[in-house]
Design a protein around this motif. Structure first.
Motif, short mmCIF file in Angstrom:
data_model
loop_
_atom_site.label_atom_id
_atom_site.label_comp_id
_atom_site.label_asym_id
_atom_site.label_seq_id
_atom_site.Cartn_x
_atom_site.Cartn_y
_atom_site.Cartn_z
N LEU A 113 28.53 49.74 1.59
CA LEU A 113 29.06 50.24 2.85
C LEU A 113 28.38 49.53 4.00
N PRO A 114 29.00 49.44 5.17
CA PRO A 114 28.35 48.79 6.32
C PRO A 114 27.08 49.54 6.71
N SER A 115 26.10 48.79 7.20
CA SER A 115 24.79 49.38 7.48
C SER A 115 24.85 50.44 8.58
N TRP A 116 25.82 50.33 9.49
CA TRP A 116 25.88 51.29 10.59
C TRP A 116 26.14 52.70 10.08
N THR A 117 26.80 52.83 8.93
CA THR A 117 27.04 54.17 8.39
C THR A 117 25.75 54.85 7.99
N GLY A 118 24.81 54.09 7.43
CA GLY A 118 23.51 54.66 7.08
C GLY A 118 22.71 55.04 8.30
N VAL A 119 22.73 54.18 9.32
CA VAL A 119 22.00 54.46 10.56
C VAL A 119 22.54 55.72 11.22
N ALA A 120 23.86 55.76 11.38
CA ALA A 120 24.48 56.91 12.06
C ALA A 120 24.31 58.19 11.25
N GLY A 144 20.18 52.07 6.80
CA GLY A 144 21.28 51.11 6.72
C GLY A 144 21.11 50.15 5.56
N LEU A 145 19.88 49.66 5.34
CA LEU A 145 19.61 48.75 4.22
C LEU A 145 19.91 49.44 2.89
N SER A 146 19.46 50.68 2.74
CA SER A 146 19.66 51.40 1.48
C SER A 146 21.14 51.56 1.17
N LEU A 147 21.90 51.98 2.18
CA LEU A 147 23.32 52.22 1.94
C LEU A 147 24.06 50.92 1.65
N THR A 148 23.71 49.85 2.37
CA THR A 148 24.37 48.56 2.14
C THR A 148 24.04 48.01 0.77
N THR A 149 22.76 48.09 0.38
CA THR A 149 22.33 47.54 -0.90
C THR A 149 22.92 48.29 -2.08
N LEU A 150 22.99 49.61 -1.98
CA LEU A 150 23.38 50.44 -3.11
C LEU A 150 24.88 50.70 -3.19
N THR A 151 25.57 50.70 -2.04
CA THR A 151 26.98 51.09 -2.04
C THR A 151 27.90 50.05 -1.41
N THR A 199 13.71 41.42 -10.52
CA THR A 199 14.59 41.13 -9.38
C THR A 199 14.12 39.87 -8.65
N PRO A 200 13.94 38.76 -9.37
CA PRO A 200 13.42 37.55 -8.70
C PRO A 200 14.38 36.95 -7.69
N GLN A 201 15.68 37.30 -7.77
CA GLN A 201 16.64 36.74 -6.82
C GLN A 201 16.31 37.11 -5.38
N LEU A 202 15.54 38.19 -5.18
CA LEU A 202 15.18 38.60 -3.83
C LEU A 202 14.20 37.61 -3.20
N LEU A 203 13.47 36.87 -4.02
CA LEU A 203 12.58 35.84 -3.48
C LEU A 203 13.38 34.71 -2.85
N VAL A 204 14.61 34.51 -3.32
CA VAL A 204 15.46 33.45 -2.79
C VAL A 204 16.16 33.91 -1.51
N SER A 205 16.74 35.10 -1.57
CA SER A 205 17.49 35.59 -0.41
C SER A 205 16.60 36.06 0.72
N GLY A 206 15.33 36.37 0.41
CA GLY A 206 14.41 36.89 1.42
C GLY A 206 14.55 38.39 1.65
N GLN A 207 15.47 39.06 0.93
CA GLN A 207 15.69 40.50 1.10
C GLN A 207 14.75 41.29 0.19
N THR A 208 13.46 41.02 0.27
CA THR A 208 12.50 41.64 -0.64
C THR A 208 12.32 43.13 -0.38
N ASP A 209 12.72 43.61 0.81
CA ASP A 209 12.62 45.05 1.07
C ASP A 209 13.50 45.86 0.12
N ALA A 210 14.45 45.23 -0.55
CA ALA A 210 15.35 45.94 -1.46
C ALA A 210 14.83 45.99 -2.89
N ALA A 211 13.58 45.59 -3.12
CA ALA A 211 13.06 45.48 -4.49
C ALA A 211 13.11 46.81 -5.23
#
Length: 579
Positions: A152-159, A143-150, A365-377
């Motif tokens: 799209l809602p995260s549920w589409t990646g999960v499903a 879900g994170l990958s699909l939301t970050t890259l496209t 990608t230092p902006q991820l340090l602010v948002s806390g979404q570091t898994d998307a690095a």
């Protein structure tokens, strides 16, 4: 949909399609129970090592380790070290004897060694708990990958990931996913190697450095959307524009922060000019020099946390059901050892690349340090380094393919191991029961991934390793190497270690942890729960020594004698079954 999103979505779809086609090879040859559960024990060391590496290197490894490096710096290196050396423990203590046991699953081994149906049922419960806990971050990684890259809602990646995994497993079981996971490992490695070479060459050609006594800086004008409440810390005063609730007041315009901590509420938008110092989530290294220093975190109990991470990774690997089931697919114990040696090299190279990208992401990608979404690095470093052009889009598409391979390969391994346990212990019957077990194994984690807010990989995955280290690790080590283990001792140890670690998981995921030693042990419980499990098994087995199986010497001989002596047997063989 933007061009980068289309490219990313296309590469993810290609990985799914290629996995389905390769899996169809296994479908044509899967005919027996042994094919579905352990690929008829015919997988050679090279192919099995690729499949194991593909299965073990999950979305948490592909995405989470780089995020940890970005956020925590040198101290985060303990995670890949722990996850890698766990295979050394497998090589030394478990791999060959486990294969010689002739078992299909961990519960099967437990009953074969200690002749206790109660222990087998207990192990079945913990296989399901560990497997479902580990499946949750894999599906959320999709879900994170699909939301970050496209977008799209995260549920589409999960499903989508859930559907692909279930179809692959029910089609050909272990025989099918062996081919698929080997292919997916090389996709993941390529998806890291190429960006590491490209972004690394950019780093060497410019003036970037990591040893500044200041915080990292935004390389270009950047807007950061805050999705959850966060406490940020700045090492030096910064000025920026913002809209939302900051430090308890509503703002819409210029903001100046002095050094210290500041609270930003969800829904806020922060706009920084190029060259502005980057705020960090409170509690993480604020300057580059701190980021490069060991033990730079806050709190006197950090050393205990590091030891607990190492214990969980080193011993938890040998307790992960989807990892253990792979050693049942080797032809013999010697092949199992050779497989493990090759795996050590494969995953070691993988983690070196992830570490490099995590370090480079601090610059790009230092902006991820602010948002806390570091898994998307890893997902965002191509666009951060190369900009909004075809080179960045294509490199981002390759990384997207690697992310897809990561969550698909580990998820399929988990589902087949869980389905194998349900099939042999709950739904014993024809192949349709295996397929039903695969569907059941997937429904619960898919539902949880859709319902639960996305969890930080740095929190959930080490907790899963801690549960595995506190349950199956003591059972396997003592069961293989100590003839004095009894069923009562094993049950007591699994209940103590599993119960304590499960409590820690629940508290860590759903409650605010207290400060100090108790908080550290709840957040990283392995340092307490693993010794407790080992000690309980040993003491209770001593008290119940009369329950040691009468044929223990014959069982121990089968576990440790070379296969050429002909003492080993497989516990379940069906030459053919109705599909």
């Amino acid at each position: 949909m933007s061009t980068p999103a289309v490219v990313a979505l296309a590469t993810i779809a290609l990985v799914g399609l290629a996995s389905a086609i390769i899996g169809s090879i296994g479908v044509r040859v899967a005919r027996t129970t042994s094919d579905f559960l352990v690929a008829s024990r015919t997988v050679g060391p090279a192919a099995n090592a690729s499949a194991i590496s593909g299965e073990y290197l999950s979305a948490a490894s592909f995405l989470g380790i780089a995020g940890l490096i970005l956020r925590e710096g040198l101290d985060a290196l303990w995670y890949p070290i722990a996850f890698t050396v766990g295979y050394l423990a497998l090589l030394l203590f478990v791999a060959a004897p486990l294969r010689r046991s002739g078992a299909y699953t961990v519960p099967d081994f437990a009953e074969a060694r200690l002749e206790s149906p109660r222990l087998r049922r207990l192990c079945t419960v913990f296989v399901l708990i560990i497997g479902w806990l580990y499946l949750l971050p894999q599906l959320q990684g999709a879900g994170l990958s699909l939301t970050t890259l496209t977008s799209l809602p995260s549920w589409t990646g999960v499903a989508g990931a859930g559907v692909v995994v279930v179809l692959t497993v029910i089609g050909g079981g272990m025989r099918s996913i062996t081919f698929v996971q080997a292919f997916q490992y090389w996709i993941k490695l390529t998806a890291l190697l190429v960006p590491a070479l490209v972004v690394g060459s950019l780093f060497l050609s410019d003036s970037h450095t990591f040893d500044r006594p200041a915080s990292p800086q935004f390389p270009a004008a950047t807007t950061v959307d805050i999705r959850t409440d966060v406490v940020l810390e700045v090492a030096a005063p910064v000025t920026f524009s913002a809209r939302g609730e900051i430090d308890g007041r509503t703002v819409d315009g210029p903001v100046r922060w002095e050094s210290g901590e500041h609270v930003v509420r969800a829904g806020s938008e922060l706009r920084f000019e190029a060259g502005t110092g980057v705020p960090n989530v409170a509690g993480t290294p604020a300057t580059d020099q701190d980021w490069l220093q060991p033990m730079s975190g806050t709190g006197p109990d950090q050393l205990l946390e590091i030891y607990s991470i190492l214990i969980a990774g080193f011993l938890g690997t040998m307790g992960l059901p989807h990892v253990l089931v792979r050693f049942y697919t080797n032809p013999d114990g010697r092949a199992a050892r050779r497989t493990t040696v090759v795996v050590l090299g494969m995953i070691g190279g993988f983690y070196l690349l992830v570490t490099l990208l995590g370090a480079l992401s601090r610059l790009y990608t230092p902006q991820l340090l602010v948002s806390g979404q570091t898994d998307a690095a890893v997902l965002l470093i191509p666009s951060g380094a190369l900009g909004n052009g075809w080179a960045g889009w294509l490199l981002g598409g390759l990384v997207a393919a690697g992310a897809a391979a990561a969550f698909l390969s580990t998820s399929s391994g988990l589902v087949v191991s869980l389905a194998g346990v349900l099939f042999t212990d709950v739904l014993t019957g024809r192949f349709r029961d295996f397929r039903l077990a695969a569907v059941i194994s997937s429904i619960i984690p898919i539902a949880l991934a859709l319902a639960v807010t996305r969890l930080d990989f740095a929190l959930t995955v080490p907790l899963v390793f801690a549960v595995a280290a506190s349950t199956f690790c003591p059972l396997l080590v003592l069961g293989i190497w100590w003839r004095g283990l009894t069923a009562t001792g094993a049950i007591a140890g699994v209940l103590v270690g599993g119960g304590l670690s499960a409590i820690a998981v629940g508290v860590s995921l759903f409650a605010v942890l207290p400060p100090g030693l108790l908080g550290v042990l709840l957040y990283r419980p392995a340092a307490a729960t693993v010794p407790a499990a080992f000690l309980t098994m040993i003491l209770v087995s001593r008290w119940t020594r009369s329950q040691v199986p009468v044929d223990v010497d014959r069982t121990m001989l089968r576990l440790h004698a070379p296969e050429r002596l002909g003492l080993g047997t497989d516990r379940l063989e069906q030459p053919r079954a109705d599909r």
